[in-house]
Write an enzyme that holds these catalytic residues in place. Sequence first.
Site, PDB file in Angstrom:
ATOM      1  N   GLY A 127     -13.465 -19.499   2.457  1.00 19.64           N
ATOM      2  CA  GLY A 127     -13.152 -18.684   3.629  1.00 19.64           C
ATOM      3  C   GLY A 127     -14.398 -17.987   4.157  1.00 19.64           C
ATOM      4  N   ALA A 128     -14.356 -17.653   5.453  1.00 19.61           N
ATOM      5  CA  ALA A 128     -15.498 -16.966   6.081  1.00 19.61           C
ATOM      6  C   ALA A 128     -14.997 -15.877   7.030  1.00 19.61           C
ATOM      7  CB  ALA A 128     -16.375 -17.983   6.830  1.00 19.61           C
ATOM      8  N   LYS A 188      -9.203  -5.184  11.530  1.00 23.63           N
ATOM      9  CA  LYS A 188     -10.382  -4.690  10.802  1.00 23.63           C
ATOM     10  C   LYS A 188     -11.672  -4.706  11.629  1.00 23.63           C
ATOM     11  CE  LYS A 188      -9.018  -5.688   6.054  1.00 23.63           C
ATOM     12  NZ  LYS A 188      -9.414  -6.355   4.813  1.00 23.63           N
ATOM     13  N   ASN A 213     -15.678 -23.243   4.300  1.00 22.91           N
ATOM     14  CA  ASN A 213     -14.705 -22.806   5.309  1.00 22.91           C
ATOM     15  C   ASN A 213     -14.218 -23.979   6.150  1.00 22.91           C
ATOM     16  OD1 ASN A 213     -13.275 -20.591   6.453  1.00 22.91           O
ATOM     17  ND2 ASN A 213     -14.518 -20.802   8.297  1.00 22.91           N
ATOM     18  N   GLY A 226     -12.878 -11.865   7.398  1.00 21.02           N
ATOM     19  CA  GLY A 226     -13.206 -10.488   7.042  1.00 21.02           C
ATOM     20  C   GLY A 226     -13.351 -10.276   5.540  1.00 21.02           C
ATOM     21  N   ALA A 227     -12.405 -10.780   4.758  1.00 19.48           N
ATOM     22  CA  ALA A 227     -12.457 -10.573   3.305  1.00 19.48           C
ATOM     23  C   ALA A 227     -13.684 -11.268   2.715  1.00 19.48           C
ATOM     24  CB  ALA A 227     -11.177 -11.107   2.662  1.00 19.48           C
ATOM     25  N   GLY A 241      -5.068 -11.167  -6.698  1.00 17.97           N
ATOM     26  CA  GLY A 241      -5.767 -10.114  -5.963  1.00 17.97           C
ATOM     27  C   GLY A 241      -5.240  -8.705  -6.168  1.00 17.97           C
ATOM     28  N   THR A 274     -13.641 -23.995   9.345  1.00 23.46           N
ATOM     29  CA  THR A 274     -14.521 -24.073  10.522  1.00 23.46           C
ATOM     30  C   THR A 274     -15.965 -23.946  10.037  1.00 23.46           C
ATOM     31  OG1 THR A 274     -12.755 -22.935  11.709  1.00 23.46           O
ATOM     32  CG2 THR A 274     -14.879 -23.109  12.836  1.00 23.46           C
ATOM     33  N   SER A 328       0.804  -1.226   0.000  1.00 19.91           N
ATOM     34  CA  SER A 328       0.000   0.000   0.000  1.00 19.91           C
ATOM     35  C   SER A 328       0.839   1.279   0.000  1.00 19.91           C
ATOM     36  CB  SER A 328      -0.974  -0.008   1.181  1.00 19.91           C
ATOM     37  OG  SER A 328      -1.921  -1.013   0.976  1.00 19.91           O
ATOM     38  N   ASP A 349     -13.409  -2.735   0.516  1.00 20.45           N
ATOM     39  CA  ASP A 349     -13.193  -4.042  -0.134  1.00 20.45           C
ATOM     40  C   ASP A 349     -14.364  -4.374  -1.061  1.00 20.45           C
ATOM     41  OD1 ASP A 349     -10.731  -4.582   0.953  1.00 20.45           O
ATOM     42  OD2 ASP A 349     -11.506  -5.752   2.640  1.00 20.45           O
TER      43      ASP A 349
HETATM   44  P1  NAP Z   1      -9.273 -13.613   8.299  1.00 20.16           P
HETATM   45  O1  NAP Z   1     -10.386 -12.742   8.738  1.00 20.16           O
HETATM   46  O2  NAP Z   1      -8.221 -14.010   9.257  1.00 20.16           O
HETATM   47  O3  NAP Z   1      -9.952 -14.968   7.693  1.00 20.16           O
HETATM   48  C1  NAP Z   1      -9.162 -15.999   7.191  1.00 20.16           C
HETATM   49  C2  NAP Z   1     -10.055 -17.098   6.608  1.00 20.16           C
HETATM   50  O4  NAP Z   1      -9.196 -18.063   6.007  1.00 20.16           O
HETATM   51  C3  NAP Z   1     -10.900 -17.831   7.636  1.00 20.16           C
HETATM   52  O5  NAP Z   1     -12.100 -18.214   7.034  1.00 20.16           O
HETATM   53  C4  NAP Z   1     -10.029 -19.056   7.975  1.00 20.16           C
HETATM   54  O6  NAP Z   1     -10.776 -20.194   8.353  1.00 20.16           O
HETATM   55  C5  NAP Z   1      -9.382 -19.335   6.636  1.00 20.16           C
HETATM   56  N1  NAP Z   1      -8.097 -19.999   6.828  1.00 20.16           N
HETATM   57  C6  NAP Z   1      -6.996 -19.470   7.434  1.00 20.16           C
HETATM   58  N2  NAP Z   1      -6.008 -20.382   7.436  1.00 20.16           N
HETATM   59  C7  NAP Z   1      -6.480 -21.508   6.852  1.00 20.16           C
HETATM   60  C8  NAP Z   1      -5.946 -22.780   6.555  1.00 20.16           C
HETATM   61  N3  NAP Z   1      -4.681 -23.081   6.871  1.00 20.16           N
HETATM   62  N4  NAP Z   1      -6.727 -23.688   5.926  1.00 20.16           N
HETATM   63  C9  NAP Z   1      -8.000 -23.390   5.588  1.00 20.16           C
HETATM   64  N5  NAP Z   1      -8.585 -22.186   5.846  1.00 20.16           N
HETATM   65  C10 NAP Z   1      -7.830 -21.261   6.457  1.00 20.16           C
HETATM   66  O7  NAP Z   1      -8.484 -12.971   7.058  1.00 20.16           O
HETATM   67  P2  NAP Z   1      -9.082 -11.998   5.929  1.00 20.16           P
HETATM   68  O8  NAP Z   1      -8.941 -10.583   6.347  1.00 20.16           O
HETATM   69  O9  NAP Z   1     -10.416 -12.512   5.544  1.00 20.16           O
HETATM   70  O10 NAP Z   1      -8.024 -12.215   4.746  1.00 20.16           O
HETATM   71  C11 NAP Z   1      -8.034 -13.409   3.986  1.00 20.16           C
HETATM   72  C12 NAP Z   1      -7.206 -13.236   2.726  1.00 20.16           C
HETATM   73  O11 NAP Z   1      -7.773 -12.243   1.889  1.00 20.16           O
HETATM   74  C13 NAP Z   1      -5.758 -12.796   2.966  1.00 20.16           C
HETATM   75  O12 NAP Z   1      -4.929 -13.641   2.235  1.00 20.16           O
HETATM   76  C14 NAP Z   1      -5.660 -11.414   2.394  1.00 20.16           C
HETATM   77  O13 NAP Z   1      -4.404 -11.214   1.745  1.00 20.16           O
HETATM   78  C15 NAP Z   1      -6.755 -11.437   1.344  1.00 20.16           C
HETATM   79  N6  NAP Z   1      -7.273 -10.079   1.087  1.00 20.16           N
HETATM   80  C16 NAP Z   1      -6.930  -9.486  -0.086  1.00 20.16           C
HETATM   81  C17 NAP Z   1      -7.396  -8.220  -0.381  1.00 20.16           C
HETATM   82  C18 NAP Z   1      -6.998  -7.580  -1.667  1.00 20.16           C
HETATM   83  O14 NAP Z   1      -7.160  -6.371  -1.797  1.00 20.16           O
HETATM   84  N7  NAP Z   1      -6.521  -8.327  -2.637  1.00 20.16           N
HETATM   85  C19 NAP Z   1      -8.213  -7.537   0.524  1.00 20.16           C
HETATM   86  C20 NAP Z   1      -8.550  -8.174   1.730  1.00 20.16           C
HETATM   87  C21 NAP Z   1      -8.061  -9.455   1.999  1.00 20.16           C
HETATM   88  P3  NAP Z   1     -11.246 -20.484   9.882  1.00 20.16           P
HETATM   89  O15 NAP Z   1     -12.531 -19.733  10.039  1.00 20.16           O
HETATM   90  O16 NAP Z   1     -11.391 -21.940   9.946  1.00 20.16           O
HETATM   91  O17 NAP Z   1     -10.155 -19.941  10.763  1.00 20.16           O
END
Ligand code: NAP
Length: 297
Positions: A132-133, A71, A157, A135-136, A266, A159, A22, A107
């Site tokens: 995934g479930a 976030k 997801n 923030g994103a 992304g 979980t 950023s 986002d």
């Molecule tokens: P977060 O809130 O921590 O959520 C992470 C999610 O991924 C949860 O659903 C988690 O599952 C799952 N997860 C994590 N580790 C895992 C594993 N080893 N195996 C299976 N599932 C797993 O994170 P977030 O903010 O949503 O971000 C997620 C991704 O989005 C990041 O990689 C980030 O770089 C990307 N992102 C990109 C942008 C962009 O502008 N390109 C913007 C925002 C986010 P559980 O519920 O089981 O823990």
Amino acid sequence: MEIDGSTTIVGVIGYPIAHSLSPRMHNAAIRALGINWRYLPFQVAPENLEKAIEGMRGLAIRGLNVTVPHKQAVMRFLDWVSPEASAIGAVNTILNEGKRLSGYNTDVEGILAALQFGARLEKLPEKVVVLGAGGAARGIVYALTTVTDVKYITILNRTIPKAERLAAKMEKMAKEKTKIEGKGLDGETVRDELRETGPGGCETTHGAGLVINATPVGMYPDVDCSPIEDSSAFHPRLVLYDTIYNPKETKLMRLARSQGAKSFNGLDMLVYQGAKSLEIWTGRKSPVEVMREAVMS
Ligand code: NAP
């Protein structure tokens, strides 16, 4: 433009933050706009979040992006949160106007513009699978249900109860316009959700046309990991959007491509969400192409 007594400061808070693209992207935009601003990275440990936000007020920092892991936690320190960010349950942009702090979630614009202009999906398919479930994923599912005509969404997801809770909340918000289910992120469910043909090779209508990865699985340094390991789940009519941008091609993208599916990283989402944040702070149109060039180089 030199830093002087009237330089305006904006930036990003996260933990860790050293990897963030950023600052490069926003400072390129600031130069192109010809304004006396600087965008700085601030590493803020979770226990220092409240102090950091008070510091933003005290130092009159004009705006902050908010990234992992702040976030959700940051919301309680703000004076106002937009209805969109409130529905999503996450803020990624703070605007400071005379010490009044407002929270937004850009986002939503980021993913929609990335799908439309980056992946060139003018019309989204009827069914989308979101991995995934967190923030994103919440922002993405909110964007798909409120702005697009997508009819079916499956949230997969690790979980399962988290996927089910998010699906129920978003389906209620969509007022039954979109059917949303939450399931486990396992090989069999993935194959079932993505397949185009039923038993005996008959065509079915329930196969997804778009998969969006909103997990960090496959992100640097764990580049040999993928949330879907079985390439046979993919087919040529699928589009994969991976929200990860480091590495530029994830293992998941490679697996999808090996079966003829189109795949995108992304970076466009990063650019468009950043462009919207900068517009909130400056009140001016952001130079999207300059921002894209800065993160692509
Ligand atoms: P977060 O809130 O921590 O959520 C992470 C999610 O991924 C949860 O659903 C988690 O599952 C799952 N997860 C994590 N580790 C895992 C594993 N080893 N195996 C299976 N599932 C797993 O994170 P977030 O903010 O949503 O971000 C997620 C991704 O989005 C990041 O990689 C980030 O770089 C990307 N992102 C990109 C942008 C962009 O502008 N390109 C913007 C925002 C986010 P559980 O519920 O089981 O823990």
